[in-house]
Write a protein that holds these residues in place. Structure first.
Motif, short mmCIF file in Angstrom:
data_model
loop_
_atom_site.label_atom_id
_atom_site.label_comp_id
_atom_site.label_asym_id
_atom_site.label_seq_id
_atom_site.Cartn_x
_atom_site.Cartn_y
_atom_site.Cartn_z
N ALA A 146 11.03 29.10 27.73
CA ALA A 146 10.25 30.03 26.98
C ALA A 146 9.12 28.92 26.46
N PRO A 147 7.19 30.22 27.12
CA PRO A 147 6.72 29.03 26.35
C PRO A 147 5.89 28.56 25.49
N LEU A 153 10.95 21.81 24.38
CA LEU A 153 11.80 22.84 25.39
C LEU A 153 12.15 23.48 24.98
N ALA A 154 12.15 24.66 24.49
CA ALA A 154 12.75 26.24 24.66
C ALA A 154 13.65 26.21 25.65
N MET A 155 15.24 26.14 26.20
CA MET A 155 16.12 26.72 26.67
C MET A 155 17.09 28.11 26.70
N ILE A 156 16.27 29.00 27.32
CA ILE A 156 16.60 30.08 26.62
C ILE A 156 18.61 30.78 27.91
N ARG A 157 19.45 30.81 28.01
CA ARG A 157 20.88 30.28 28.44
C ARG A 157 21.07 31.12 28.55
N LEU A 491 22.65 34.86 25.16
CA LEU A 491 21.72 34.39 25.05
C LEU A 491 21.60 33.06 24.39
N LYS A 492 22.15 32.22 24.68
CA LYS A 492 21.81 30.62 24.17
C LYS A 492 20.32 29.91 24.64
N THR A 493 19.74 30.56 22.60
CA THR A 493 18.59 29.11 22.87
C THR A 493 19.02 27.14 22.94
N VAL A 494 18.90 26.97 23.35
CA VAL A 494 18.60 24.93 23.55
C VAL A 494 17.56 24.77 23.24
#
Length: 498
Positions: A146-147, A153-157, A491-494
């Motif tokens: 994600a911007p 740092l937002a990762m969408i897994r 969808l998991k956000t890290v």
């Protein structure tokens, strides 16, 4: 392997006589009897003869299968393999399906009465293709960043759900199992598959081939049984994360209820259809008639998206009726093991009774153009002639309800607006077809028709690359294409601050 498309009637009969049936539950990598010890008969509807006695799975067997699937998921024997490792196993399974096409085709033909040539040239090769396509897609699906900006740092897994319960119908036993299994396994889930009680044999063989391909034990479990015991137990099981179903709208509604009564599991449904086929005067009428006949008589009309309502412009109505009658005459039912047969039998005697009941209703409400009779072959009366009705009223039962048999109703329209109104006048919304050379008309109608797939100058257009599913009471969610992965993943956000 010899080309099955070239096999003779005698070749198929000899291969059928030599078949060995897998007839037990497949749980945790082993074939085991049902906990109750019960069995049920798997009957060849084209002869009325019992093929084998199959383990009658129930609630206890479903529970064993779900526990096996959960253990396999939690210990990571499949879910934590790399996409490349899962891909290799699934590619091997696709190759094994191709190597066993005659056997798999025979299992479906004997179990549900379809022409073996169709099963060998369409269904089984298609299953291999769908496994390969989803396998090849595994390592092409990327996670996202994600911007957010700043020191974040937002990762969408995309992650697997866990245990998938899959309930599939009898009309395309191998294909429908594949449509569910390929994306579910590709994502790293474990699966408990319940095939229809009318057609369990190819699913059990597919499970065995998956083990041979290297799928770890417990990742795929197959429990044959009936909807009222095995199906309900799977729908209500508190440790099933997602239930996927293809079948009737009535049963789909039951699975929604089961989810609410248990753990609010996700439920994805592909259910009934009453698909319209609109033909305009500027169309290629011969090709339109050829494909309209295919759209209702292929697989004996036992197709959820069958084009069972033919809507024809009034200026060409009698011309199209004559064309359709000619094509129906050429599509008479025959021995499913004879490659010359265009149609086989209904799936069982009870379903043949239901279709004949619809035909009786049609005789009272419309003009019978051709067909309408039951046929006895090889000692079985589960065969039904291709049947066409004309002058059908909008409220006629054969127009309103899904028949799931080789029965076509023909109606006429005056203009585009009336055609769209008639086409959309249904509780279903699975598929529709339009025949015209006018591209503006085609695009306009595609926008206005309430259907998951609108085919122009063909019927039932289908590919692994495009999603298949419906609107309204035809269900929701999509099989095939990259979109099929959506219902088998979360969808998991890290989010990391640094």
């Amino acid at each position: 392997m010899s080309d099955p498309a070239l096999f003779s009637h005698a070749d198929w009969q000899a291969r059928a006589a030599a078949l060995t049936f897998r007839n037990l539950c497949l749980i945790d990598g082993a074939f085991v009897p049902a906990a109750s010890g019960k069995r049920f008969a798997s009957v060849n509807p084209a002869t009325g003869q019992v093929l084998t006695e199959v383990a009658h799975g129930g609630a206890e067997d479903i529970d064993r299968a779900v526990r096996s699937a959960r253990n396999a998921f939690d210990d990571g024997r499949w879910s934590r393999q790399t996409p490349g490792q899962r891909k290799e196993v699934m590619l091997r399974l696709a190759a094994l399906i191709r190597a066993n096409i005659p056997e798999l085709a025979l299992l479906d033909s004997l179990d549900m009465g379809k022409p073996v040539k169709d099963a060998a040239t369409v269904d089984a090769p298609g299953s291999a293709h769908f496994f390969q396509w989803h396998a090849e897609a595994i390592d092409k699906i990327y996670d996202e960043i994600a911007p957010t900006g700043g020191r974040d740092l937002a990762m969408i897994r995309r992650v697997p759900l866990g245990v998938i319960g899959a309930v599939v119908p009898w009309n395309f036993p191998l294909d429908m199992a594949t449509w569910k299994l390929a994306p579910a396994l590709a994502m790293g889930n474990s699966v408990v598959l319940k095939p229809a009680e009318q057609s369990p044999l190819s699913a059990l063989r597919l499970g065995e081939l998956a083990l041979e391909a290297g799928l770890p034990p417990g990742v795929l479990n197959v429990v044959p049984g009936f909807g009222e015991d095995a199906g309900r137990a799977l729908g209500r099981h508190p440790d099933v994360d997602c239930l996927v179903f293809t079948g009737s709208t009535a049963v789909g509604k039951l699975f929604q209820r089961y989810a609410g009564e248990s753990n609010m599991k996700q439920v994805w449904l592909e259910t009934g259809g009453k698909s319209p086929n609109l033909i305009f005067p500027d169309a290629d009428l011969d090709k339109a008639a050829d494909m309209a006949a295919f759209g209702i008589f292929f697989n004996q009309g036992e197709v959820c998206s069958a084009n069972s309502r033919l809507l024809v412009h009034e200026s060409i109505a009698e011309e199209m009726i004559d064309r359709m009658a000619t094509r129906a005459a050429a599509a008479q039912p025959g021995d499913p093991l004879d490659p010359a047969s265009r149609m086989g039998s209904m799936v069982d005697h009870r379903h043949a009774d239901q279709v004949m009941n619809f035909i009786a209703s049609g005789r009272a409400q419309a003009r019978l153009v051709c067909g309408g009779e039951r046929v006895t072959l090889n000692g079985s009366d589960a065969f039904i002639q291709p049947t066409i009705f004309a002058d059908t009223a909008p409220d006629a039962r054969i127009v309103r309800e899904e028949i799931f048999g080789p029965v076509l109703s023909i109606q006429t329209f005056k203009d585009e607006d009336q055609a769209v109104t008639m086409a959309n006048d249904t509780v279903y919304g699975l598929a529709a077809s339009v025949w015209t050379r006018d591209i503006s008309r085609a695009l306009s109608l595609a926008d206005r028709l309430n259907a998951g797939t609108v085919s122009v100058n063909t019927v039932d257009a289908l590919s692994a690359m495009t999603p298949f599913g419906g609107m309204k009471q035809s269900g929701f969610g999509r099989d095939l294409s990259l979109h099929s992965f959506d219902k088998y993943s979360a969808l998991k956000t890290v989010w990391i601050k640094y």
